[in-house]
Every structure is written in structure tokens, then in C-alpha cells.
Design a protein around this motif. Structure first.
Motif, mmCIF file in Angstrom:
data_model
loop_
_atom_site.group_PDB
_atom_site.id
_atom_site.type_symbol
_atom_site.label_atom_id
_atom_site.label_comp_id
_atom_site.label_asym_id
_atom_site.label_seq_id
_atom_site.Cartn_x
_atom_site.Cartn_y
_atom_site.Cartn_z
ATOM 1 N N THR A 202 0.743 -1.178 -0.173
ATOM 2 C CA THR A 202 0.016 -0.160 0.159
ATOM 3 C C THR A 202 0.780 1.191 -0.093
ATOM 4 O O THR A 202 1.705 1.418 0.859
ATOM 5 C CB THR A 202 -0.826 0.024 1.124
ATOM 6 O OG1 THR A 202 -1.699 -1.255 1.196
ATOM 7 C CG2 THR A 202 -1.728 1.316 1.130
ATOM 8 N N LEU A 203 0.637 2.004 -0.845
ATOM 9 C CA LEU A 203 1.441 3.403 -1.115
ATOM 10 C C LEU A 203 0.892 4.491 0.086
ATOM 11 O O LEU A 203 -0.063 4.694 0.164
ATOM 12 C CB LEU A 203 1.154 3.911 -2.653
ATOM 13 C CG LEU A 203 1.870 5.234 -2.863
ATOM 14 C CD1 LEU A 203 3.572 5.075 -2.988
ATOM 15 C CD2 LEU A 203 1.331 5.698 -4.083
ATOM 16 N N ASP A 204 2.069 5.008 0.631
ATOM 17 C CA ASP A 204 1.922 6.319 1.443
ATOM 18 C C ASP A 204 2.267 7.256 0.404
ATOM 19 O O ASP A 204 3.517 7.934 0.374
ATOM 20 C CB ASP A 204 2.716 6.035 2.584
ATOM 21 C CG ASP A 204 2.723 7.408 3.659
ATOM 22 O OD1 ASP A 204 2.367 8.568 3.162
ATOM 23 O OD2 ASP A 204 2.757 7.005 4.701
ATOM 24 N N ALA A 205 1.191 8.155 0.018
ATOM 25 C CA ALA A 205 1.297 9.083 -1.034
ATOM 26 C C ALA A 205 2.251 10.380 -0.545
ATOM 27 O O ALA A 205 3.391 10.904 -1.247
ATOM 28 C CB ALA A 205 0.174 9.670 -1.682
ATOM 29 N N ASP A 206 2.039 10.606 0.565
ATOM 30 C CA ASP A 206 2.658 11.882 1.047
ATOM 31 C C ASP A 206 4.354 11.402 1.387
ATOM 32 O O ASP A 206 4.987 12.283 0.918
ATOM 33 C CB ASP A 206 2.112 12.196 2.656
ATOM 34 C CG ASP A 206 0.937 13.078 2.490
ATOM 35 O OD1 ASP A 206 0.579 13.460 1.355
ATOM 36 O OD2 ASP A 206 0.045 13.092 3.469
ATOM 37 N N LYS A 207 4.480 10.334 1.743
ATOM 38 C CA LYS A 207 5.744 9.732 1.877
ATOM 39 C C LYS A 207 6.385 9.693 0.786
ATOM 40 O O LYS A 207 7.844 9.902 0.505
ATOM 41 C CB LYS A 207 5.938 8.450 2.911
ATOM 42 C CG LYS A 207 7.256 8.059 3.359
ATOM 43 C CD LYS A 207 7.287 6.792 4.003
ATOM 44 C CE LYS A 207 8.670 6.299 4.383
ATOM 45 N NZ LYS A 207 8.968 4.949 5.224
ATOM 46 N N PHE A 208 6.013 9.163 -0.238
ATOM 47 C CA PHE A 208 6.506 9.101 -1.679
ATOM 48 C C PHE A 208 6.825 10.510 -2.127
ATOM 49 O O PHE A 208 7.912 10.300 -2.549
ATOM 50 C CB PHE A 208 5.283 8.407 -2.443
ATOM 51 C CG PHE A 208 5.659 8.551 -4.022
ATOM 52 C CD1 PHE A 208 6.611 7.905 -4.491
ATOM 53 C CD2 PHE A 208 5.067 9.420 -4.946
ATOM 54 C CE1 PHE A 208 7.140 7.944 -5.831
ATOM 55 C CE2 PHE A 208 5.134 9.543 -6.264
ATOM 56 C CZ PHE A 208 6.396 8.818 -6.606
ATOM 57 N N ILE A 209 5.891 11.621 -1.930
ATOM 58 C CA ILE A 209 6.638 12.750 -2.519
ATOM 59 C C ILE A 209 7.544 13.119 -1.799
ATOM 60 O O ILE A 209 8.457 13.823 -2.509
ATOM 61 C CB ILE A 209 5.393 13.927 -2.241
ATOM 62 C CG1 ILE A 209 4.126 13.291 -3.002
ATOM 63 C CG2 ILE A 209 5.638 15.239 -2.368
ATOM 64 C CD1 ILE A 209 4.047 13.408 -4.495
ATOM 65 N N ARG A 210 7.571 13.136 -0.569
ATOM 66 C CA ARG A 210 8.945 13.500 0.261
ATOM 67 C C ARG A 210 10.017 12.907 -0.132
ATOM 68 O O ARG A 210 11.147 13.520 0.021
ATOM 69 C CB ARG A 210 8.543 13.292 1.829
ATOM 70 C CG ARG A 210 7.457 14.180 2.505
ATOM 71 C CD ARG A 210 7.639 14.072 4.014
ATOM 72 N NE ARG A 210 7.390 12.901 4.509
ATOM 73 C CZ ARG A 210 6.097 12.222 4.858
ATOM 74 N NH1 ARG A 210 4.944 13.126 4.622
ATOM 75 N NH2 ARG A 210 5.994 11.161 5.506
ATOM 76 N N GLU A 211 10.067 11.462 -0.398
ATOM 77 C CA GLU A 211 11.019 10.830 -0.944
ATOM 78 C C GLU A 211 11.686 11.177 -2.346
ATOM 79 O O GLU A 211 12.800 11.570 -2.523
ATOM 80 C CB GLU A 211 10.848 9.207 -1.064
ATOM 81 C CG GLU A 211 10.683 8.673 0.623
ATOM 82 C CD GLU A 211 10.215 7.347 0.523
ATOM 83 O OE1 GLU A 211 10.379 6.526 1.323
ATOM 84 O OE2 GLU A 211 9.649 6.754 -0.638
ATOM 85 N N VAL A 212 10.895 11.466 -3.142
ATOM 86 C CA VAL A 212 11.237 12.183 -4.512
ATOM 87 C C VAL A 212 11.852 13.655 -4.136
ATOM 88 O O VAL A 212 13.115 13.741 -4.818
ATOM 89 C CB VAL A 212 9.830 12.346 -5.332
ATOM 90 C CG1 VAL A 212 10.424 12.859 -6.899
ATOM 91 C CG2 VAL A 212 9.140 10.912 -5.397
ATOM 92 N N VAL A 213 11.384 14.312 -3.236
ATOM 93 C CA VAL A 213 12.068 15.492 -3.144
ATOM 94 C C VAL A 213 13.403 15.471 -2.302
ATOM 95 O O VAL A 213 14.378 16.314 -2.841
ATOM 96 C CB VAL A 213 11.081 16.684 -1.994
ATOM 97 C CG1 VAL A 213 11.802 17.693 -1.747
ATOM 98 C CG2 VAL A 213 9.585 16.937 -2.755
#
Length: 276
Positions: A202-213
Motif C-alpha cells: 500500500t502506497l503512502d502518497a505523502d511519504k512518496f512525495i517527500r522521498e522524491v523531493v
């Protein structure tokens, strides 16, 4: 398998989607006339990487219904998946994409793109197969960005898998060997790696964005001469605005490229004709 994707249409998980090429997908609402698609999009087949499909639910992803303000024609290619496109580019997949591109051209599509930046590997073959523009990857923007920057400024490329992005991919995208680029990959980050390798994750969308940044910030820290960022992966544009905010640098992705091409083939412009 084709579908006319239009703004505002709900996203279904790939495994559940039953796409058809019909007028039911060509209207945002019954009272609004929507123009026929002029952009064609070649996508992976559905059903295998179910966890990866969660990324499509993020605004900014190329398959999210609100990312583009115009409709486009989606065509899923049998056999196209992470293994056959990213890890081991398949000639059978290329043949399927060429066949789909020809079908799209005959149907009136004016420009064709794909939903994976690693299709840059096939850019020359794809562009040579049809008579409409083909832009397989956001990497095609790198030569343009290079021309925009000072000679000494560097371009950061963030890719789904650094190890799989070869010099051939860059060359086929028109990126010369002397172009100052630095590449960082998402393959070892938590959320992206999780949904890529675990079909039940299951994707944690907010964490995903933070990791890309965080990957972008790492590039900026390691390269003080960084002048812009290009996102190879079509799943990364949901983080583009956050990267721009964090670094104060321009960020180019498949969305910026698709919008530019759409304007070139369908933009209304201004009518300066005068009657005699």
C-alpha cells in the motif's frame, strides 16, 4: 485495448479497469462537448503490477484524469511491463507499440507519447514508424534544457532505476555525451521500491512525495552547479511542484512535455485574419 481518457473521469485500479473505446468516455458531462483526442498515449498492459497502479491515483500522474485539460487516447500494449520495458527492452513490445501508433495515426491522433520514460530506448524506431510526432520520454527535453542554461550548469535527471538507464537511452533521446547531466534513481527509496517489488503493498502518497523531493535535494547538494531537473519517470510528476518549491529550480517532466506538444498540434492561438 484503447480508451479515450478525459479530464474528471474517476480512476479505476488497473486490474479492475474495463476500458472501451466509446463515446461514454468522451464526455466530461452530458451537456459539454469534448473534442476528439489528438494525443495518443501508449501504456503498459494492465493487471500485473497492481501496487504500481496506486501511483496513477496521484494528481500529476499521466494517467490521473485531472492531470491534463484535454482528452487523450490510451492504448495498452500487451506484454509491456517493468521487465520488458525498463529492465530488458523487448523487440516484441516495440512491435506492439509501432502497430498501436500506426492505428492511432490512422484514427486521427496528431502526436503520440508513452507512459514510461525508458521508452526513450525506442525513440528512433517509433518516430520513424509514423508520420506524426512521437515523444516517447520526458528525456527528450534534456537537450532543450541544456540549451536554456549556462554552459557550466548541470541538469539533474531523476529516474525510476539508475542502473537500468543506460548511455543508449540517453543517446536515443538526443542527449550528447558532452551534456552535463547527473542521474539519481528512485530504486532504493522506500515507497517507490515497495510498490515496485511488492504487488500487495500500500502506497503512502505523502511519504512518496517527500522521498522524491529528498532525491532532488541530494542532487542539488552534491552538484552546486545544478540548473534544472528532468524527471524521467512518468510516476514522478506528482512531486514536481514540491521539488520546484524546495529547490527554486525549474522541473521538467512528461506533463510539461505533453502540454507543449498538445499546444503545438491543437492549440487555438489567435486569429489575426482580416476580411477583405
Amino acid at each position: 485495448m484503447t480508451v479515450s481518457r478525459i479530464p474528471g473521469k474517476p480512476v479505476l485500479p488497473i486490474a479492475l479497469a474495463n476500458f472501451t473505446d466509446g463515446s461514454d468516455n468522451a464526455m466530461k458531462n452530458a451537456s459539454t462537448k469534448v473534442p476528439s483526442p489528438v494525443i495518443g498515449m501508449l501504456a503498459w498492459e494492465g493487471g500485473e503490477e497492481q501496487s504500481l497502479s496506486q501511483l496513477e491515483a496521484l494528481p500529476g500522474n499521466v494517467l490521473h484524469p485531472d492531470t491534463f485539460s484535454f482528452p487523450y487516447r490510451l492504448y495498452r500494449i500487451k506484454g509491456a511491463n517493468y521487465r520488458t520495458v525498463v529492465e530488458q527492452p523487448s523487440q516484441e513490445v516495440l512491435a506492439g507499440m509501432i502497430a498501436a501508433a500506426k492505428e492511432m495515426e490512422q484514427a486521427g491522433i496528431k502526436a503520440i507519447t508513452t507512459t514510461c520514460g525508458f521508452n526513450a530506448f525506442f525513440q528512433q524506431e517509433m518516430a520513424g514508424a509514423v508520420s506524426v510526432p512521437v515523444f516517447t520520454s520526458s528525456l527528450l527535453q534534456v537537450p532543450l534544457v541544456h540549451c536554456m542554461l549556462k554552459r557550466e550548469q548541470r541538469i539533474g535527471i531523476i529516474t525510476a532505476d539508475k542502473g537500468a538507464l543506460t548511455p543508449a537511452h540517453l543517446e536515443h533521446a538526443g542527449i550528447g555525451r558532452g551534456t552535463p547531466v547527473s542521474i539519481a534513481g528512485m530504486e532504493n527509496t522506500g515507497e517507490f521500491a515497495k510498490v515496485r517489488t511488492d504487488p500487495t503493498a500500500t502506497l503512502d502518497a505523502d511519504k512518496f512525495i517527500r522521498e522524491v523531493v529528498a532525491v532532488a535535494e541530494m542532487l542539488a547538494t552534491e552538484h552546486q552547479d545544478l540548473g534544472a531537473i528532468v524527471l524521467e519517470c512518468t510516476d514522478l510528476p506528482p512531486a514536481s511542484a514540491a521539488i520546484r518549491h524546495a529547490l527554486g529550480l525549474p522541473v521538467f517532466d512528461i506533463v510539461t512535455l505533453t502540454n507543449m506538444v498538445y499546444a503545438s498540434v491543437a492549440g487555438t492561438g489567435w486569429n489575426h485574419a482580416t476580411s477583405s
